[in-house]
Scaffold this motif. Structure first.
Motif, short mmCIF file in Angstrom:
data_model
loop_
_atom_site.label_atom_id
_atom_site.label_comp_id
_atom_site.label_asym_id
_atom_site.label_seq_id
_atom_site.Cartn_x
_atom_site.Cartn_y
_atom_site.Cartn_z
N THR A 16 0.91 -1.27 -0.02
CA THR A 16 0.22 0.21 -0.05
C THR A 16 0.84 1.19 -0.12
OG1 THR A 16 -1.53 -1.24 1.25
CG2 THR A 16 -1.80 1.21 1.35
N TYR A 17 1.94 1.38 0.80
CA TYR A 17 2.84 2.54 0.92
C TYR A 17 3.74 2.56 -0.43
CZ TYR A 17 6.96 4.80 1.71
OH TYR A 17 8.27 5.77 1.84
N VAL A 18 3.87 1.49 -0.95
CA VAL A 18 4.87 1.51 -2.18
C VAL A 18 3.96 2.15 -3.31
CG1 VAL A 18 5.85 0.33 -3.93
CG2 VAL A 18 6.50 -0.25 -1.54
N HIS A 19 2.77 1.61 -3.39
CA HIS A 19 1.69 2.04 -4.28
C HIS A 19 1.46 3.50 -4.41
CE1 HIS A 19 -1.31 2.00 -7.51
NE2 HIS A 19 -2.24 2.63 -6.26
N LEU A 24 2.72 8.94 -6.30
CA LEU A 24 3.04 10.34 -6.06
C LEU A 24 4.27 10.86 -7.01
CD1 LEU A 24 2.37 10.97 -2.19
CD2 LEU A 24 1.13 12.05 -4.16
N ILE A 25 5.54 9.84 -6.88
CA ILE A 25 6.47 10.12 -7.78
C ILE A 25 6.36 10.55 -9.12
CG2 ILE A 25 8.80 9.15 -8.17
CD1 ILE A 25 8.76 8.15 -5.56
N LYS A 26 5.38 9.65 -9.47
CA LYS A 26 5.24 9.63 -10.99
C LYS A 26 4.15 10.59 -11.44
CE LYS A 26 5.52 4.63 -11.64
NZ LYS A 26 4.89 3.35 -11.47
N MET A 27 3.15 11.13 -10.47
CA MET A 27 2.23 12.15 -10.71
C MET A 27 3.24 13.58 -10.88
SD MET A 27 -0.96 13.14 -8.30
CE MET A 27 -0.09 13.86 -6.80
N LYS A 28 3.96 13.55 -9.85
CA LYS A 28 4.93 14.78 -9.54
C LYS A 28 6.12 14.83 -10.65
CE LYS A 28 2.97 17.05 -6.37
NZ LYS A 28 2.60 18.48 -6.49
N GLU A 121 5.51 13.33 3.53
CA GLU A 121 4.71 14.23 2.96
C GLU A 121 4.97 14.70 1.49
OE1 GLU A 121 4.54 17.53 5.63
OE2 GLU A 121 4.15 16.35 7.27
N ILE A 122 4.16 15.12 0.82
CA ILE A 122 4.37 15.50 -0.74
C ILE A 122 5.54 16.32 -0.67
CG2 ILE A 122 3.78 16.45 -2.85
CD1 ILE A 122 0.91 15.06 -2.18
N SER A 123 5.56 17.56 0.51
CA SER A 123 6.47 18.29 0.11
C SER A 123 8.00 17.78 0.34
CB SER A 123 6.11 19.59 1.08
OG SER A 123 6.18 19.04 2.35
N THR A 124 8.00 16.92 1.54
CA THR A 124 9.29 16.27 1.67
C THR A 124 9.79 15.45 0.82
OG1 THR A 124 8.47 16.11 4.01
CG2 THR A 124 10.28 14.76 3.30
N LEU A 125 8.88 14.87 -0.02
CA LEU A 125 9.28 13.91 -1.37
C LEU A 125 9.80 14.81 -2.41
CD1 LEU A 125 8.84 10.82 -2.00
CD2 LEU A 125 6.72 11.69 -3.06
#
Length: 133
Positions: A16-19, A24-28, A121-125
């Motif tokens: 679930t976490y990996v998905h 998010l990585i692909k979306m951003k 968090e997205i900002s951290t990523l």
């Protein structure tokens, strides 16, 4: 928009976490490619082969490593990975553990850039990928 880096990596057994993180990585658009391993041994086998073949371009620039996994956990992976001298890899321990002992222990490894607690968090990523570019 171009991705800041060519290759990223997630080492985690939580599907679930990996998905979520990979989406998010692909979306951003944070990386061109993303490697995903379910445990430290799968990842170590990949890294050893890349180093053995002198295939530096096959080594990820950003690695997110979980600590609690089957087969080879994050601590065991770190002990072996630290010997690989992957100078272009930015490794981040990403764990649900908020135990200060885990945080301090992880930061003792020279290859660990930081310890991040889940959920990411997205900002951290985004900041992690920007620093690696």
């Amino acid at each position: 928009m171009n991705s800041p880096i060519k290759l990223g990596c997630i080492i985690d057994d939580d599907n679930t976490y990996v998905h979520l993180i990979s989406t998010l990585i692909k979306m951003k658009n944070l990386t061109e490619e993303l490697l995903i391993f379910n445990n430290g041994q799968e990842a170590m086998d990949y890294f050893e082969k890349a180093v053995e073949n002198n295939a530096i371009e096959d080594l990820p620039q950003v690695i997110f490593l979980d600590l609690n996994m089957p087969v080879m956990n994050g601590w065991q992976f770190l002990e072996q990975f630290d010997k690989k001298k992957c100078n272009n890899c930015s490794l981040y321990v990403v764990s649900s553990s908020i135990n200060p002992n885990d945080m301090n222990r992880a930061k003792q490894f020279p290859t660990v850039k930081d310890y991040i607690t889940k959920p990411l968090e997205i900002s951290t990523l985004e900041a992690v990928f920007q620093r690696a570019s």
